[in-house]
Design an enzyme around this catalytic site. Structure first.
Site, PDB file in Angstrom:
ATOM      1  N   ARG A   1      36.755  91.567  31.232  1.00  0.00           N
ATOM      2  CA  ARG A   1      36.833  90.367  32.055  1.00  0.00           C
ATOM      3  C   ARG A   1      35.705  89.380  31.777  1.00  0.00           C
ATOM      4  NH1 ARG A   1      40.228  90.845  36.614  1.00  0.00           N
ATOM      5  NH2 ARG A   1      39.654  88.655  36.966  1.00  0.00           N
TER       6      ARG A   1
ATOM      7  N   ARG B   1      32.642  94.819  20.534  1.00  0.00           N
ATOM      8  CA  ARG B   1      33.755  94.941  21.487  1.00  0.00           C
ATOM      9  C   ARG B   1      33.312  95.532  22.828  1.00  0.00           C
ATOM     10  NH1 ARG B   1      37.727  99.268  18.653  1.00  0.00           N
ATOM     11  NH2 ARG B   1      37.520  97.716  17.012  1.00  0.00           N
ATOM     12  N   HIS B   2      32.205  96.269  22.842  1.00  0.00           N
ATOM     13  CA  HIS B   2      31.720  96.785  24.128  1.00  0.00           C
ATOM     14  C   HIS B   2      30.211  96.598  24.253  1.00  0.00           C
ATOM     15  CE1 HIS B   2      31.332 100.272  21.471  1.00  0.00           C
ATOM     16  NE2 HIS B   2      32.605 100.595  21.568  1.00  0.00           N
TER      17      HIS B   2
ATOM     18  N   GLU C   1      24.247 104.540  17.755  1.00  0.00           N
ATOM     19  CA  GLU C   1      25.273 104.739  16.738  1.00  0.00           C
ATOM     20  C   GLU C   1      25.561 103.397  16.075  1.00  0.00           C
ATOM     21  OE1 GLU C   1      27.810 108.409  18.754  1.00  0.00           O
ATOM     22  OE2 GLU C   1      28.616 106.375  18.821  1.00  0.00           O
TER      23      GLU C   1
ATOM     24  N   HIS D   1      27.001 102.754  20.971  1.00  0.00           N
ATOM     25  CA  HIS D   1      27.492 102.345  19.654  1.00  0.00           C
ATOM     26  C   HIS D   1      27.554 100.820  19.623  1.00  0.00           C
ATOM     27  CE1 HIS D   1      30.924 102.701  16.416  1.00  0.00           C
ATOM     28  NE2 HIS D   1      29.911 101.934  16.016  1.00  0.00           N
TER      29      HIS D   1
ATOM     30  N   ASN E   1      27.438 108.891  26.495  1.00  0.00           N
ATOM     31  CA  ASN E   1      27.784 107.632  25.834  1.00  0.00           C
ATOM     32  C   ASN E   1      28.324 106.659  26.891  1.00  0.00           C
ATOM     33  OD1 ASN E   1      29.351 105.584  24.475  1.00  0.00           O
ATOM     34  ND2 ASN E   1      29.163 106.799  22.619  1.00  0.00           N
TER      35      ASN E   1
ATOM     36  N   GLU F   1      26.244 115.335  13.380  1.00  0.00           N
ATOM     37  CA  GLU F   1      27.145 115.428  14.525  1.00  0.00           C
ATOM     38  C   GLU F   1      28.545 115.664  13.988  1.00  0.00           C
ATOM     39  OE1 GLU F   1      28.833 112.846  18.331  1.00  0.00           O
ATOM     40  OE2 GLU F   1      26.934 112.270  17.379  1.00  0.00           O
TER      41      GLU F   1
ATOM     42  N   GLY G   1      31.429 110.529  26.113  1.00  0.00           N
ATOM     43  CA  GLY G   1      31.455 109.281  26.856  1.00  0.00           C
ATOM     44  C   GLY G   1      32.736 109.003  27.610  1.00  0.00           C
TER      45      GLY G   1
ATOM     46  N   ARG H   1      28.850  98.085  17.802  1.00  0.00           N
ATOM     47  CA  ARG H   1      29.830  97.827  16.748  1.00  0.00           C
ATOM     48  C   ARG H   1      29.648  96.423  16.176  1.00  0.00           C
ATOM     49  NH1 ARG H   1      34.578 101.487  16.875  1.00  0.00           N
ATOM     50  NH2 ARG H   1      35.438  99.965  15.458  1.00  0.00           N
TER      51      ARG H   1
ATOM     52  N   THR I   1      36.277 105.478  16.919  1.00  0.00           N
ATOM     53  CA  THR I   1      35.964 106.097  15.629  1.00  0.00           C
ATOM     54  C   THR I   1      36.964 107.204  15.335  1.00  0.00           C
ATOM     55  OG1 THR I   1      33.633 105.625  16.023  1.00  0.00           O
ATOM     56  CG2 THR I   1      34.152 107.192  14.274  1.00  0.00           C
TER      57      THR I   1
ATOM     58  N   HIS J   1      33.317 113.569  20.210  1.00  0.00           N
ATOM     59  CA  HIS J   1      34.594 112.855  20.090  1.00  0.00           C
ATOM     60  C   HIS J   1      35.720 113.616  20.774  1.00  0.00           C
ATOM     61  CE1 HIS J   1      36.913 109.462  18.548  1.00  0.00           C
ATOM     62  NE2 HIS J   1      37.924 110.305  18.512  1.00  0.00           N
TER      63      HIS J   1
ATOM     64  N   ASP K   1      29.345 103.501  26.322  1.00  0.00           N
ATOM     65  CA  ASP K   1      30.087 102.402  25.698  1.00  0.00           C
ATOM     66  C   ASP K   1      31.208 101.874  26.594  1.00  0.00           C
ATOM     67  OD1 ASP K   1      28.518 102.765  23.480  1.00  0.00           O
ATOM     68  OD2 ASP K   1      30.115 103.556  22.199  1.00  0.00           O
ATOM     69  N   HIS K   2      31.952 102.793  27.231  1.00  0.00           N
ATOM     70  CA  HIS K   2      33.164 102.352  27.918  1.00  0.00           C
ATOM     71  C   HIS K   2      32.897 101.799  29.310  1.00  0.00           C
ATOM     72  CE1 HIS K   2      35.596 103.248  24.558  1.00  0.00           C
ATOM     73  NE2 HIS K   2      35.220 104.499  24.528  1.00  0.00           N
TER      74      HIS K   2
END
Length: 259
Positions: free
Chosen positions: A24, A55-56, A76, A49, A13, A157, A228, A51, A107, A206, A15-16
């Site tokens: 930034r 947000r990401h 996702e 994901h 994942n 999952e 992730g 969202r 999540t 998760h 996402d981060h």
């Protein structure tokens, strides 16, 4: 095929990576590049994901990754009309429905499937037009698993967050975990066995890292892991490819415990 004969698949994942970029408002680091590095390191799947609050991961990321991911793209998303339209347009290889609340950091639990079949059923039928494998992110509970199987999805999952909280190496002793590690491991094992007996492919995700994943990977019914945050965090110190490779090694080590 007996899953104990090979390591579980790893979905990375990214996402981060996008979280850092969005902090930034720059164009870097690019989660598309991270996905490519993950695949080069041996990842079997890329998970993102999208969202509702963006947000990401951004819409651009989804579309570019659809063109560049060489393994399997797992999208996702929440069960909304907006996301349905995007999924039908982009056509990822796999779609995982997840619960989503704007105020949460990440999540926080599984999708409530049991009791919501009347709304989820028609939504899933429309989603099948995407051609994707369909997955539901659920808590490891009998009712949720049985309801998921009745809806005809291919994959569930199981949410591993409670186990990971109990398995944390460093715990604030003044605020002990509400969960017992052995109890939560058995809960995951029993849920995975039930899901597999119902013909479902069983994944996990998760809060997993290279340490707490070992015992979960030892459960032979788990065929896939989506991980992730811990990989991205580790990559800060050792690089993305090495962080992915370390997780692959951990999955293989954990699976060897089942043999």
């Amino acid at each position: 095929m007996n899953p104990t004969h090979r390591r579980p698949r790893l979905g990375v994942n990214v996402d981060h990576v996008a979280t850092i970029r969005q902090a930034r408002g720059t164009t870097y680091p690019d989660p598309v590049s991270a996905a490519a590095l993950a695949e080069l390191a041996g990842a079997d799947q890329i998970t993102i994901h999208l969202r509702e609050d963006r947000r990401h991961i951004q819409d651009r990321d989804v579309r570019v990754m659809r063109q560049t991911v060489q393994t399997r793209l797992n999208l996702e998303m929440a069960a909304t009309e907006e996301m349905l339209e995007i999924a039908l347009e982009v056509r990822p290889d796999m779609i995982t429905l997840v619960p989503e609340r704007r105020e949460e950091q990440t999540t926080e639990g599984g999708l409530a499937v049991a009791g919501h079949e009347d709304t989820l059923g028609p939504y899933l039928e429309r989603l099948r037009a995407s051609g994707a494998y369909l997955s539901l992110f659920i808590d490891p509970e009998q009712a949720q698993i049985e309801a998921s199987a009745k809806l005809g999805v291919e994959i569930v999952e199981l949410h591993t967050g409670d186990y990971c909280e109990a398995a944390a190496e460093f715990t604030n002793k003044q605020v002990p975990s509400a969960f017992d590690r052995n109890t939560e491991w058995r809960r995951l094992r029993d849920a995975a066995q039930l899901a597999a007996s119902l013909g479902l492919t069983v994944a996990a995700g998760h809060g997993l890292d290279t340490k707490n994943v070992l015992a979960v990977a030892a459960i032979p019914e788990f065929e896939e892991f989506n991980i992730g945050h811990s990989i991205v965090a580790r990559a800060i110190y050792v690089g993305f490819e090495r962080a992915v490779a370390e997780m692959i090694d951990a999955l293989a080590e954990g699976r060897s415990l089942a043999e």
